[in-house]
Write an enzyme that holds these catalytic residues in place. Structure first.
Site, PDB file in Angstrom:
ATOM      1  N   ASP A 772      16.638  63.115  35.167  1.00  0.00           N
ATOM      2  CA  ASP A 772      15.832  63.406  36.357  1.00  0.00           C
ATOM      3  C   ASP A 772      16.466  62.796  37.599  1.00  0.00           C
ATOM      4  OD1 ASP A 772      13.319  64.325  37.679  1.00  0.00           O
ATOM      5  OD2 ASP A 772      13.079  62.170  38.002  1.00  0.00           O
ATOM      6  N   LYS A 776      18.115  64.731  41.013  1.00  0.00           N
ATOM      7  CA  LYS A 776      17.800  64.389  42.406  1.00  0.00           C
ATOM      8  C   LYS A 776      19.060  64.059  43.194  1.00  0.00           C
ATOM      9  CE  LYS A 776      13.213  62.632  41.196  1.00  0.00           C
ATOM     10  NZ  LYS A 776      12.355  61.447  41.013  1.00  0.00           N
TER      11      LYS A 776
END
Length: 811
Positions: A772, A776
């Site tokens: 994750d 980003k």
């Protein structure tokens, strides 16, 4: 019944077959508003001339006149017609005069008008004009049922009179009605025998509906205590027919006849027939369809009236067709030019010719609803002036929108057209010869092509005429094509202030582009009162909704589909439920959730889902999830121009549809990182499409949750800043675990707690593995201009060392 001047014709005394060559001398019986002793008149009517439509009703007056009559005539000539603000004009259409109760209502409105003098123009009772035309059509077709249909017309008026009148008024009206019906039977019999009716004959037959309507109303007004008379406007209004659908009023001669008529009928309340008039040769004619409005406007000009009020069954002029735009608003005021433009382009206002007579004398027209007297209506007048500098009376530069459907676009194209004088004349000469009406014309300055819109039913004749006229040019290659584009509609934006307001065109086309509507042709006059565009017929309602809301004439309506009603999606739906009223009242946004879908079940609605019970509806009325069907239904409502899909999942399959959705004109909002962190090639294609189209692709929540990280970064780059380093806590999940994992609970319990609190991805392993965070980082890097793949980021380096062992055990 008090009829026109004693010197004017009437056909109410026909007592025998008018078509008999031995019966051309007819006695004229009238009930005069004042006594004319020893005065008897005979009128000779040349029915043969009327049948041929070539000459007037020739009247030969034979009278026995005493010296007292000369004195009376001299006195009458001294009665002058008072003109000006003391007069108000009212016009009541067929709907207003549709039944006895409605006629009483009209009489009450007249009585309550406090104007010193009133002239009331009336149409035939509802459906009667169509019934009269039907009589002629049946007789011409040699259909014997015309007699039965005529009896139905008589019964309609007889029963209305029985309900409204009594005594002498009733007897007089029924006597006149029976005479008229007898005459009409003879005339229709002649039409039946000949199998043909001239326009003059047809106009004479049809005009009886207005005569009966005016007679009924004037009698009711007198019954209510007002001194009132009835005017047969064929004795006053003189028009010159110019074509089968147009007439030009002769104001000078009409004024003379009005002065003479009024000298014999000096009443302060006059009920006049609409729709009918006479030619200069005294042949009965009509003002064609919607002619009663025209009659009222002409009378307003002749009387120099204070105001003309058109009574109808709507509250006024709408900013758009309320059948297509539910939020259309009543316009309190329109200029003459604005009303003219809107009526030409199909708005239910007035016929353009109705505005011309009153515009000359600055007489306002007010459109009122007879069934809703509390509504102020719409006033059509000369504008008082522009808004002041303090912002008072600030209005949109666009007053309203109108549409015309069922059109075809004809494009004549070729290099041989440029610089050749007479080409346009040849094109439109051919169109004229085909009998078609050109609704709109557009030509580029290069003169390479000319396109124009015509009614779709006429386009085949137009194309054939053009191909015949330009056959040689087509064969020689000077013209490359004559193309027909069917299934078109016209959308016109109208507003007098458009001429002084920069950016109106940009706003209009931007609204159309964001609704994914392609413009096929554009036209705008130098007056800038309207901007006209040609679009696909299927896009018309959506286009009208889009531009109407864009100019703040109504709320911006948005159809929304939510994908993934889990923690994030469910919270969003609850927020929308709580904010719906605020969005409407403060931000003028009507947001309707048309669909909710999960991985197994979906809920669809054509009107919008009730968000107060969406969970129950999804559970009880949900159907099997189908992404294609879901998108089709959410986007399929053509009355809503803007469609938004909100992806609240972390699913790669859903993200793979973004490109197709944007291409189709759907806006996309998502916290899903898969699209912007996926394969670089797909990401670049997605961003290129976003820049080229007018659809929105919002992904602010992919990094920083509710913080404006993406928009801040974009703003810095757009203003020329160079991004050197980005620092921050990239994982809310890991941050939460760091702060709460203190040894009193197991690691799995800490992760479970973070998931329940809404910090983790749907699959917490994406957080714990560093994937994750890597996504980003890729999103921010790509926003900064770096072309990186997810594989270029060493994911393990993003995970803190103390957690690696525990994460390994957990995963």
């Amino acid at each position: 019944m008090a009829f026109a001047s004693p010197m004017s014709p009437s056909l109410h005394s026909l007592s025998s077959n008018p078509f008999s060559k031995h019966n051309k001398i007819l006695t004229l019986n009238k009930i005069q508003p004042f006594s004319l002793s020893h005065r008897h008149a005979l009128f000779r009517i040349d029915w043969g001339s009327l049948w041929q439509g070539q000459a007037s009703l020739n009247y030969s007056l034979y009278s026995s006149i005493t010296s007292a009559d000369f004195l009376l005539d001299e006195a009458l000539e001294k009665i002058q017609l008072p003109k000006g603000d003391t007069w108000s004009i009212h016009k009541f259409g067929g709907t207003c005069m549709g039944a006895s109760e409605r006629i009483r209502n009209v009489a009450d409105i007249i009585a309550k008008d406090e104007s010193e003098r009133k002239l009331v123009v009336v149409s035939a009772m509802s459906k009667v004009t169509d019934m009269m035309y039907g009589l002629i059509e049946r007789a011409q077709s040699r259909d014997n049922s015309y007699a039965t249909a005529l009896d139905a017309v008589m019964e309609k008026h007889k029963f209305t009179a029985l309900d409204l009148l009594e005594g002498d008024d009733l007897a007089n009206f029924l006597s006149l009605l029976n005479q008229d019906i007898s005459n009409l039977k003879a005339m229709l019999r002649a039409i039946y025998i000949a199998g043909h009716a001239t326009e003059s004959f047809s106009d004479f037959v049809v005009g009886h509906g207005e005569l009966w309507s005016a007679q009924l109303l004037s009698a009711v007004v007198r019954k209510n205590g007002l001194d009132c008379t009835c005017m047969d406007t064929r004795e006053v209004l003189v028009v010159n027919p110019t074509s089968s659908n147009q007439v030009d009023p002769d104001y000078l001669e009409s004024g003379r006849r009005l002065e003479k008529w009024y000298s014999h009928n000096p009443f302060n309340t006059i009920v006049a027939t609409g729709f009918i008039a006479s030619t200069p040769q005294n042949i009965p004619t009509t003002l064609k369809r919607d002619g009663s409005d025209f009659s009222a406007a002409i009378m307003g000009a002749l009387f120099r009236a204070r105001q003309v009020t058109i009574w109808t069954d709507v509250d006024g002029v709408y900013s758009a067709d309320p059948r297509k735009v539910s939020d259309a608003v009543i316009l309190r005021e329109l200029s003459y030019q604005e009303a003219w433009e809107m009526s030409y382009f199909g708005a239910n206002v007035l016929h353009p010719r109705t505005i011309i007579p009153v515009m000359v004398y600055d007489i306002p027209i007010v459109i009122r609803n007879i069934f809703n007297l509390s509504a102020c209506g719409t006033m059509i007048c000369r504008p008082a002036g522009s808004e002041n500098e303090n912002g008072q009376r600030m209005e949109s530069p666009v007053k309203g929108f109108a549409t015309i459907d069922n059109l075809a676009l004809v494009n004549v194209e070729g290099t041989g057209m440029a610089g050749v004088p007479g080409t346009a004349s040849d094109i439109f000469g051919a169109v004229r010869d085909s009998g078609a009406n050109v609704v709109m014309i557009s030509q580029a300055s290069s003169e390479h092509s000319v396109c124009f819109a015509v009614p779709e039913k006429e386009v085949n004749a137009v194309a054939a005429a053009l191909e015949s006229r330009f056959r040689q040019a087509l064969d020689a290659g000077r013209l490359s094509q004559i193309a027909v584009i069917p299934n078109c509609s016209i959308l016109a934006a109208v507003g007098q202030k458009m001429a002084s307001t920069p950016g109106v065109s940009a706003t209009l086309f931007n609204a159309l582009a964001k609704a994914n509507i392609n413009v096929r042709a554009i036209a705008q006059g130098c007056s800038e009162y309207n901007i006209t565009v040609v679009i696909k017929r299927e896009d018309c309602t959506r286009a009208l909704q889009a531009v109407h809301s864009r100019f703040y004439l109504s709320r911006t309506t948005i159809a929304m589909g939510v994908i993934g009603p889990g923690l994030i999606g469910g919270t969003l739906l609850d927020q929308l439920r709580d904010q719906a009223a605020v969005l409407k009242e403060k931000f003028n946004i009507d947001l309707r959730v048309m669909g909710i879908t999960g991985s197994r079940t979906m809920l669809l609605s054509d009107a919008g889902i009730d968000l107060s019970i969406w969970r129950d509806l999804l559970r009880d009325k949900g159907e099997k999830a189908d992404m294609h069907k879901f998108v089709q239904r959410v986007h399929g409502n053509h009355s809503i121009p803007n469609t938004v899909l909100v992806d609240c999942t972390a699913d790669s399959y859903v993200a793979s549809h973004y490109h197709d959705w944007l291409r189709r004109g759907l806006h996309v909002i998502t916290p899903n990182k898969k699209a912007n962190s996926g394969p670089l090639e797909q990401y670049l294609k997605l961003r290129a499409l976003q820049r080229q189209s007018y659809t929105h692709y919002f992904y602010e929540a992919t990094v920083g949750a509710g913080l404006p990280i993406i928009s801040t970064l974009q703003g810095l780059l757009e203003t020329g800043d160079k991004i050197l380093r980005i620092e921050g806590i990239f994982s809310g999940t890991l941050s939460y675990i760091f702060n709460n994992f203190v040894g009193t609970q197991t690691f799995s319990e800490a992760v479970k707690e973070a998931k329940e609190a809404g910090y983790t991805e749907p699959d917490p392993r994406d957080d714990l593995s560093g994937t994750d965070v890597a996504r980003k980082v890729i999103i921010l890097a790509r926003e900064s201009g770096l072309k990186l793949e997810l594989s270029d980021i060493p994911v393990q380096s993003l995970v803190p060392e103390p957690l690696k062992a525990r994460i390994l055990l957990f995963t």
